[in-house]
Enzyme design. Sequence first.
Site, PDB file in Angstrom:
ATOM      1  CD  GLU A  89     -27.251 -33.294 -12.171  1.00  0.00           C
ATOM      2  OE1 GLU A  89     -27.598 -34.114 -13.037  1.00  0.00           O
ATOM      3  OE2 GLU A  89     -26.675 -33.610 -11.126  1.00  0.00           O
ATOM      4  CB  CYS A 145     -35.060 -34.701 -17.653  1.00  0.00           C
ATOM      5  SG  CYS A 145     -35.137 -35.526 -16.044  1.00  0.00           S
ATOM      6  CB  CYS A 151     -34.086 -36.077  -3.338  1.00  0.00           C
ATOM      7  SG  CYS A 151     -35.609 -37.057  -3.255  1.00  0.00           S
ATOM      8  CB  CYS A 154     -34.703 -44.228  -3.732  1.00  0.00           C
ATOM      9  SG  CYS A 154     -36.419 -43.674  -3.707  1.00  0.00           S
ATOM     10  CB  CYS A 191     -31.874 -42.440  -6.230  1.00  0.00           C
ATOM     11  SG  CYS A 191     -32.044 -40.854  -7.055  1.00  0.00           S
ATOM     12  N   GLY A 225     -34.997 -34.674  -6.948  1.00  0.00           N
ATOM     13  CA  GLY A 225     -36.095 -34.205  -6.099  1.00  0.00           C
ATOM     14  C   GLY A 225     -37.369 -34.999  -6.284  1.00  0.00           C
ATOM     15  CD  GLU A 226     -41.842 -37.513  -5.065  1.00  0.00           C
ATOM     16  OE1 GLU A 226     -41.182 -38.420  -5.580  1.00  0.00           O
ATOM     17  OE2 GLU A 226     -42.976 -37.193  -5.486  1.00  0.00           O
ATOM     18  CG  LEU A 232     -44.420 -50.531  -8.598  1.00  0.00           C
ATOM     19  CD1 LEU A 232     -45.158 -50.002  -7.385  1.00  0.00           C
ATOM     20  CD2 LEU A 232     -45.400 -51.216  -9.550  1.00  0.00           C
ATOM     21  CG  HIS A 233     -38.132 -48.551  -8.764  1.00  0.00           C
ATOM     22  ND1 HIS A 233     -38.108 -48.429 -10.129  1.00  0.00           N
ATOM     23  CD2 HIS A 233     -37.882 -47.305  -8.286  1.00  0.00           C
ATOM     24  CE1 HIS A 233     -37.847 -47.176 -10.465  1.00  0.00           C
ATOM     25  NE2 HIS A 233     -37.705 -46.468  -9.366  1.00  0.00           N
ATOM     26  CG  ASN A 250     -28.416 -44.981 -15.249  1.00  0.00           C
ATOM     27  OD1 ASN A 250     -27.738 -45.263 -16.225  1.00  0.00           O
ATOM     28  ND2 ASN A 250     -29.587 -44.371 -15.330  1.00  0.00           N
ATOM     29  CB  CYS A 290     -30.164 -40.394 -11.268  1.00  0.00           C
ATOM     30  SG  CYS A 290     -31.252 -41.290 -12.352  1.00  0.00           S
TER      31      CYS A 290
HETATM   32  N1  SAH Z   1     -38.640 -38.490  -7.102  1.00  0.00           N
HETATM   33  C1  SAH Z   1     -39.274 -38.806  -8.334  1.00  0.00           C
HETATM   34  C2  SAH Z   1     -38.597 -38.272  -9.578  1.00  0.00           C
HETATM   35  C3  SAH Z   1     -37.105 -38.337  -9.671  1.00  0.00           C
HETATM   36  S1  SAH Z   1     -36.319 -39.872  -9.992  1.00  0.00           S
HETATM   37  C4  SAH Z   1     -39.480 -40.292  -8.444  1.00  0.00           C
HETATM   38  O1  SAH Z   1     -39.062 -41.008  -7.547  1.00  0.00           O
HETATM   39  O2  SAH Z   1     -40.105 -40.738  -9.384  1.00  0.00           O
HETATM   40  C5  SAH Z   1     -36.680 -40.267 -11.665  1.00  0.00           C
HETATM   41  C6  SAH Z   1     -36.661 -41.749 -11.937  1.00  0.00           C
HETATM   42  O3  SAH Z   1     -35.317 -42.272 -11.960  1.00  0.00           O
HETATM   43  C7  SAH Z   1     -37.380 -42.543 -10.878  1.00  0.00           C
HETATM   44  O4  SAH Z   1     -38.137 -43.535 -11.488  1.00  0.00           O
HETATM   45  C8  SAH Z   1     -36.236 -43.108 -10.083  1.00  0.00           C
HETATM   46  O5  SAH Z   1     -36.637 -44.187  -9.318  1.00  0.00           O
HETATM   47  C9  SAH Z   1     -35.254 -43.434 -11.175  1.00  0.00           C
HETATM   48  N2  SAH Z   1     -33.875 -43.669 -10.734  1.00  0.00           N
HETATM   49  C10 SAH Z   1     -33.206 -43.095  -9.723  1.00  0.00           C
HETATM   50  N3  SAH Z   1     -31.963 -43.579  -9.616  1.00  0.00           N
HETATM   51  C11 SAH Z   1     -31.832 -44.491 -10.598  1.00  0.00           C
HETATM   52  C12 SAH Z   1     -30.776 -45.337 -11.028  1.00  0.00           C
HETATM   53  N4  SAH Z   1     -29.599 -45.344 -10.402  1.00  0.00           N
HETATM   54  N5  SAH Z   1     -30.996 -46.118 -12.094  1.00  0.00           N
HETATM   55  C13 SAH Z   1     -32.181 -46.125 -12.733  1.00  0.00           C
HETATM   56  N6  SAH Z   1     -33.210 -45.344 -12.390  1.00  0.00           N
HETATM   57  C14 SAH Z   1     -33.055 -44.543 -11.329  1.00  0.00           C
END
Ligand code: SAH
Length: 347
Positions: free
Chosen positions: A90, A103, A110, A114, A117, A157-158, A213-214, A288, A331
């Site tokens: 995507e 984006c 991935c 997490c 995600c 992906g990372e 960071l989260h 989300n 995502c």
């Molecule tokens: N792997 C990388 C880049 C992809 S994710 C990373 O972890 O940064 C891009 C961003 O979207 C990251 O900050 C991720 O934590 C966030 N993200 C993933 N799922 C999400 C969700 N359901 N709601 C909000 N943000 C989300």
Amino acid sequence: MTDIKSMTERQLADFFKNMGQPAFRAKQVFTWLHRGVRSFDEMTDLSKPLRAQLAETCFITAPTVARKQTSKLDGTVKYLWELADGNCIETVLMQYHHGNTVCISSQVGCRMGCAFCASTIAGKVRDLRPSELLDQVLFTQLDSGLPVSNIVLMGTGEPLDNYDNVVQFLRLVSCPEGLNIGMRHISLSTCGLVPRIRELSQLDFQLTLSISLHAPNNKIRSTIMPVNNKYPVEELIRACRDYFAATGRRISFEYAMIAGVNDSDGCARELAALLRGLMCHINLIPLNHVEGSPLAPSSRETIRRFQEILQKKGFNVTVRRSLGGDIDASCGQLRRKAMAEKRNQNK
Ligand code: SAH
């Protein structure tokens, strides 16, 4: 077979030299590739025998549009591209006042795991090549007719788990002979692969590093991000401080607000203490919702309080505006849906 679009102009120069060709071929071919040609036959200023010779030893990546959705709310366009091997990825195109931003995905799937995600649910299939990273920008621009000025590596992906290819892509896309998108217009988002962050800091790239960071501590972060077991919060923040010292680039922290998990006043204060003195920007993202997940977004009121606490401590904090709410634009959701439909067809 050689993936010719993954080569820089300098690598192409060596390549043509070895073929006994003049050096200027590199520039000619590089320019064609970065204009989006799909075959060597379109390179009309090369002789037919040379085109045939190239076609025998090299391939040109070019994805096809498997699906395309345009948001009626804000014009956000989401592409599902099909790659040469049938895998789909995507790309999202967002129109902001400061320019059009794409984006892009860095891997097919991935493996970071997490909890919140959608991209990681089915695991990683493979890394994307430099050419496939570039194609997402190139063909999004060609298909939409909208010039792209900014890139965020925030799709599936990372990026730092596909480090070499991503670095090569950054060199290609910022090249003046190609798409010429400067590093200052590129953000790379990572879940926190500390050794790679340190490597990146040595490259003299002017890009924006964005850290997912989260959570303000290991206890919470480890429950939602498995990567934290390997690289805990203190190590990650130390790497961020060193990154700033090495590059002078302000760091951006992403913080997805999850109800009852990481959104208390105490978390906000802990976060402020953790990031004290670090030149940064904090971006709060209302979570989300992912189908089948028990995690829910924090309320608007909670997010505003969280923001206020941080602002009072002197931090620069924004709340991310959500675009493309009507088109599964976040995502990994479109790819997931398409994969599920494919499975149903095969039943
Ligand atoms: N792997 C990388 C880049 C992809 S994710 C990373 O972890 O940064 C891009 C961003 O979207 C990251 O900050 C991720 O934590 C966030 N993200 C993933 N799922 C999400 C969700 N359901 N709601 C909000 N943000 C989300």
